[in-house]
Design an enzyme around this catalytic site. Structure first.
Site, mmCIF file in Angstrom:
data_model
loop_
_atom_site.group_PDB
_atom_site.id
_atom_site.type_symbol
_atom_site.label_atom_id
_atom_site.label_comp_id
_atom_site.label_asym_id
_atom_site.label_seq_id
_atom_site.Cartn_x
_atom_site.Cartn_y
_atom_site.Cartn_z
ATOM 1 N N GLY A 236 0.235 1.518 16.155
ATOM 2 C CA GLY A 236 -1.124 1.951 16.454
ATOM 3 C C GLY A 236 -1.937 0.846 17.098
ATOM 4 O O GLY A 236 -1.857 0.600 18.289
ATOM 5 N N ASP A 303 -12.861 -4.335 9.024
ATOM 6 C CA ASP A 303 -13.031 -5.585 9.778
ATOM 7 C C ASP A 303 -12.319 -5.529 11.123
ATOM 8 O O ASP A 303 -12.740 -6.166 12.083
ATOM 9 C CB ASP A 303 -12.474 -6.769 8.974
ATOM 10 C CG ASP A 303 -13.268 -7.036 7.706
ATOM 11 O OD1 ASP A 303 -14.189 -6.246 7.397
ATOM 12 O OD2 ASP A 303 -12.967 -8.015 7.007
ATOM 13 N N ALA A 318 -7.057 3.098 4.530
ATOM 14 C CA ALA A 318 -7.988 2.035 4.889
ATOM 15 C C ALA A 318 -9.346 2.201 4.207
ATOM 16 O O ALA A 318 -9.719 3.285 3.746
ATOM 17 C CB ALA A 318 -8.167 2.000 6.407
ATOM 18 N N GLU A 368 2.508 4.600 5.538
ATOM 19 C CA GLU A 368 2.828 3.402 6.322
ATOM 20 C C GLU A 368 3.964 3.602 7.324
ATOM 21 O O GLU A 368 4.810 2.725 7.512
ATOM 22 C CB GLU A 368 3.136 2.228 5.385
ATOM 23 C CG GLU A 368 1.974 1.890 4.463
ATOM 24 C CD GLU A 368 2.180 0.608 3.676
ATOM 25 O OE1 GLU A 368 3.093 -0.170 4.013
ATOM 26 O OE2 GLU A 368 1.419 0.375 2.719
ATOM 27 N N GLY A 369 3.997 4.754 7.961
ATOM 28 C CA GLY A 369 4.980 4.987 9.010
ATOM 29 C C GLY A 369 6.382 5.268 8.530
ATOM 30 O O GLY A 369 7.325 5.256 9.324
ATOM 31 N N LEU A 371 7.352 8.168 6.909
ATOM 32 C CA LEU A 371 7.664 9.603 6.860
ATOM 33 C C LEU A 371 7.551 10.286 8.209
ATOM 34 O O LEU A 371 8.200 11.308 8.442
ATOM 35 C CB LEU A 371 6.728 10.319 5.871
ATOM 36 C CG LEU A 371 6.720 9.814 4.430
ATOM 37 C CD1 LEU A 371 5.712 10.599 3.605
ATOM 38 C CD2 LEU A 371 8.110 9.911 3.818
ATOM 39 N N GLY A 372 6.718 9.766 9.088
ATOM 40 C CA GLY A 372 6.495 10.395 10.375
ATOM 41 C C GLY A 372 5.343 9.761 11.114
ATOM 42 O O GLY A 372 4.917 8.645 10.791
ATOM 43 N N ARG A 515 -8.336 -18.454 12.602
ATOM 44 C CA ARG A 515 -6.993 -18.914 12.227
ATOM 45 C C ARG A 515 -6.250 -19.509 13.419
ATOM 46 O O ARG A 515 -5.510 -20.484 13.265
ATOM 47 C CB ARG A 515 -6.169 -17.767 11.626
ATOM 48 C CG ARG A 515 -4.806 -18.243 11.127
ATOM 49 C CD ARG A 515 -4.048 -17.178 10.378
ATOM 50 N NE ARG A 515 -3.601 -16.102 11.240
ATOM 51 C CZ ARG A 515 -2.905 -15.051 10.802
ATOM 52 N NH1 ARG A 515 -2.620 -14.923 9.521
ATOM 53 N NH2 ARG A 515 -2.522 -14.105 11.648
ATOM 54 N N TYR A 578 -11.666 -10.173 -1.963
ATOM 55 C CA TYR A 578 -10.960 -10.637 -0.774
ATOM 56 C C TYR A 578 -10.813 -12.155 -0.871
ATOM 57 O O TYR A 578 -11.814 -12.864 -1.041
ATOM 58 C CB TYR A 578 -11.816 -10.298 0.441
ATOM 59 C CG TYR A 578 -11.090 -9.842 1.672
ATOM 60 C CD1 TYR A 578 -10.979 -8.503 1.979
ATOM 61 C CD2 TYR A 578 -10.539 -10.761 2.558
ATOM 62 C CE1 TYR A 578 -10.340 -8.070 3.135
ATOM 63 C CE2 TYR A 578 -9.896 -10.347 3.706
ATOM 64 C CZ TYR A 578 -9.799 -9.004 3.989
ATOM 65 O OH TYR A 578 -9.159 -8.585 5.135
#
Length: 658
Positions: A236, A303, A318, A368-369, A371-372, A515, A578
């Site tokens: 994605g 974010d 999310a 999370e990808g 199953l389809g 970072r 976080y």
């Protein structure tokens, strides 16, 4: 076109009084007997009022790509997304975000943020250098030498299923075997993934990248992959921080990266029901911009919203910064269409709630990808807020700040966003403060600091700050603001101004760029999150930060690490916390291995202190070793059973979760 009478917003809508509409409606009713298998989908179209024109036409083919009518200025006709097929034209191949945006140091040794896309762009950051030196023992003289261009010659050879490739060419769907296209989609944004790119050490990458433009394209791709036993990894926005996009190194089948970025249209907007039906590849910024041009929003702002996609939000469960008003993704979703090797998963209506057994959408959200591919989503929308106001509160210490957030949650008066940063993170935010433009502004800043630290007695090394964002009607916002500030005052908090609140909120969208700068100077870092009951928040934050510092000492890190946290989302029964963790790795031969061992220890500390495995980042491959501990043996078995039924040949073989 906006149809006021039906509350429908689609380039194909007509009024119900139109004879053409009535003719089409009658033909649909007559065709139901002949096309019983399509009745559920037809019902969706009738209820939403999105029927095609009445000119003679064959029965509707519901898996056909929706064509945009020429010359339409409607929102549903807009299909040009921000992210092109060649992502590398605007995005970094070995770091976060846009090519033209980064933190750097100028010839005077002053920090700067380049480009013109953000509020911080083009500004000088005079405190950044000193903060890096003080916090990490870093020096501008000690610099790494990462690769500036991808080492495409060293990519592993493609594994190609030639028969599948021939049939792929006949589909007419754009695809690529270009090494750079494949490399770009071989990773997310975990530390070890970006470090490997900078070092030119790449393992397995996709063999083919394909760009479907609609639901029916994806149907064809999944059918073809199932026929030839090809592995599909959905892609994605590429913002994953859970190893979800990393190709399994021992995968011997052809790996097809299914890039959804060109599925980026809003197909219709229903103003009566306040919903929008959207292709899953659209990015957050494109979705909000297009809706915003017509007075609407979803309010979902993670974010990563500039780059992450609607389908990715669904696939990872999310959460956004403004979830207090708009909800998390599971609160926003009304309808999902997902293609699996077994077929299409969807519900027959878009009602607000159903009691039809376990909710099948909750098998999809967080999958999370594995199953389809999610292709289309109906999502709730709202009118853009009438009034928006930022704010901030300074507390004498973190404990007082948590007490305030707890009481705000208990009284259910939370603004759209309320986030509390500890002192270390406050100091970091101060290091990113732009150079003051006038002596008067500098004087005011000094006066505020004097008042807080001297007159009120706050210790600069203990105080912490909460940033606030209020949204709604002006009257409601002002009432809510007073309520929150009254609660803060009772626990010793002081109002710290709108500017600090706005700057803190906007820093969210540039913080990920830091970072890359750190890695230029031997500093590696990562963020990770959890959710935890209120009575464990303070202990968990303290224990995890202490664990990080202790582990660094035991594993030979020669410089003090950065271990900091913030409370980012609040609930009736707990909060999301976080963490940011980084250290200077000079003198360590295998810094990534050391970092991952320390991070794993921190995750175990989180679990021991009553925290969750993840609040919104997901599990991926990075955290799946703890999944059984988190949801039980039986829970994992249930997930495996769904996977076995939906995808018995493991076509969606990214190996996340299980």
């Amino acid at each position: 076109m906006l149809s006021a009478r039906r509350g429908c917003w689609d380039s194909r809508c007509q009024f119900p009084s139109d004879p053409g509409w009535q003719s089409q409606h009658g033909r649909m009713a007559a065709a139901e007997e002949e096309h019983k298998g399509l009745r559920a989908r037809q019902r969706l179209r009738v209820m939403a009022g999105h029927l095609r024109r009445a000119e003679p036409a064959p029965p509707p083919v519901l898996n056909q790509c929706r064509a945009v009518e020429p010359g339409s200025a409607d929102i549903a006709a807009k299909s040009a997304g921000t992210i092109p097929r060649r992502r590398q034209e605007i995005l970094k191949w070995n770091g976060w975000g846009y090519n033209d945006s980064k933190f750097t140091f100028n010839k005077k040794g002053q920090g700067e943020f380049t480009g013109r896309r953000y509020r911080l762009s083009g500004m000088v950051l005079p405190a950044l250098k000193e903060w890096m030196e003080k916090s990490f023992g870093a020096s501008l003289e000690h610099r790494t030498t990462p690769r500036t261009t991808p080492n495409l010659q060293d990519l592993p050879l493609s594994i190609l299923n030639e028969e599948c490739l021939k049939e792929l060419e006949n589909l007419g769907i754009p695809f690529s075997q270009d090494p750079e296209d494949r490399l770009i989609r071989s990773h997310g944004h975990c530390l070890h993934e970006i470090f490997a790119l900078r070092e030119g050490k790449v393992q397995r990458v996709p063999d083919v990248v394909i760009w479907p433009s609609c639901h029916s394209d994806v149907v064809k791709i999944v059918q073809l992959a199932s026929k030839h036993n090809v592995c599909i990894i959905p892609f994605g926005g590429g913002t994953s921080v859970s190893d979800a996009l990393e190709c399994p190194t021992d995968e011997k089948r052809t790996i097809l990266s299914l890039d959804t970025s060109q599925m980026n249209r809003i197909l219709w907007v229903d103003e009566k029901n306040l919903t929008a039906h959207v292709e899953a590849g659209i990015t957050g910024q494109d979705l909000e911009r297009q809706l915003g041009e017509h007075g609407y929003c979803t309010g979902h702002e993670p974010d990563s919203m500039e780059f992450s996609s609607l389908g990715g939000w669904v696939a990872t469960r999310a959460s956004g910064m403004k979830k207090n008003i708009y909800g998390n993704i599971e609160d926003l979703v009304v309808y999902i269409k997902m293609i699996t090797p077994r077929g299409i998963v969807e519900k027959s209506c878009q009602g607000p709630r159903m009691s039809t057994g376990p909710d099948i959408y909750h098998f999809i959200m967080g999958s999370e990808g594995t199953l389809g591919v999610v292709t289309e989503v109906t999502i709730k929308i709202r009118a853009l807020p009438e009034y928006q106001k930022y704010g901030s509160i300074v507390f004498p210490n973190f404990e007082h700040g948590v007490a305030c957030l707890r009481e705000v949650a208990r009284q259910r008066c939370a603004p759209a966003s309320i986030r509390l940063m500890d002192n270390t993170q406050f100091q970091f935010g101060h290091a990113l403060k732009p150079q003051v433009a006038s002596i008067f502004t500098s004087f005011l800043d000094g006066l505020k600091k004097f008042y807080i630290t001297k007159f009120k007695g706050f210790d600069p090394n203990e105080l912490c700050v909460a940033t606030l964002l209020f949204e709604g009607s002006r009257e409601k916002v002002l009432q809510q603001e007073k309520h929150v500030y009254d609660i803060a005052a009772k626990v010793g908090g002081l109002a710290a101004g709108e500017d600090n609140g706005q700057r803190g909120y906007m820093l969210t969208f540039v913080i990920a760029y830091i970072r890359d700068l750190g890695m230029d100077y031997y500093i590696i870092g990562e963020s990770f999150e959890t959710s935890v009951p209120w009575d464990r928040v303070i202990d968990l934050c303290r224990n995890v930060k202490e664990k990080l510092v202790r582990e660094c000492k035991e594993r030979g890190v020669q410089f003090p690490p950065l271990a900091t946290c913030r409370v980012t989302q609040t609930y009736d029964a707990g909060a999301c916390v976080y963490f940011y963790f980084a250290f200077n790795y000079r003198g360590i031969s295998d810094p990534i291995s050391v970092f991952e061992q320390i991070e794993a220890s921190a995750r175990e500390e989180i679990l021991e202190n009553g925290g969750s495995l993840s609040h919104h980042h997901g599990v991926g491959k990075l955290r799946k070793r703890w999944l059984k501990e988190s949801i039980s043996d039986v829970g994992v078995g249930m997930l495996k059973s769904v996977k076995q039924y939906v995808d018995p040949n493991n076509i969606f073989g990214n190996r996340n979760l299980l």
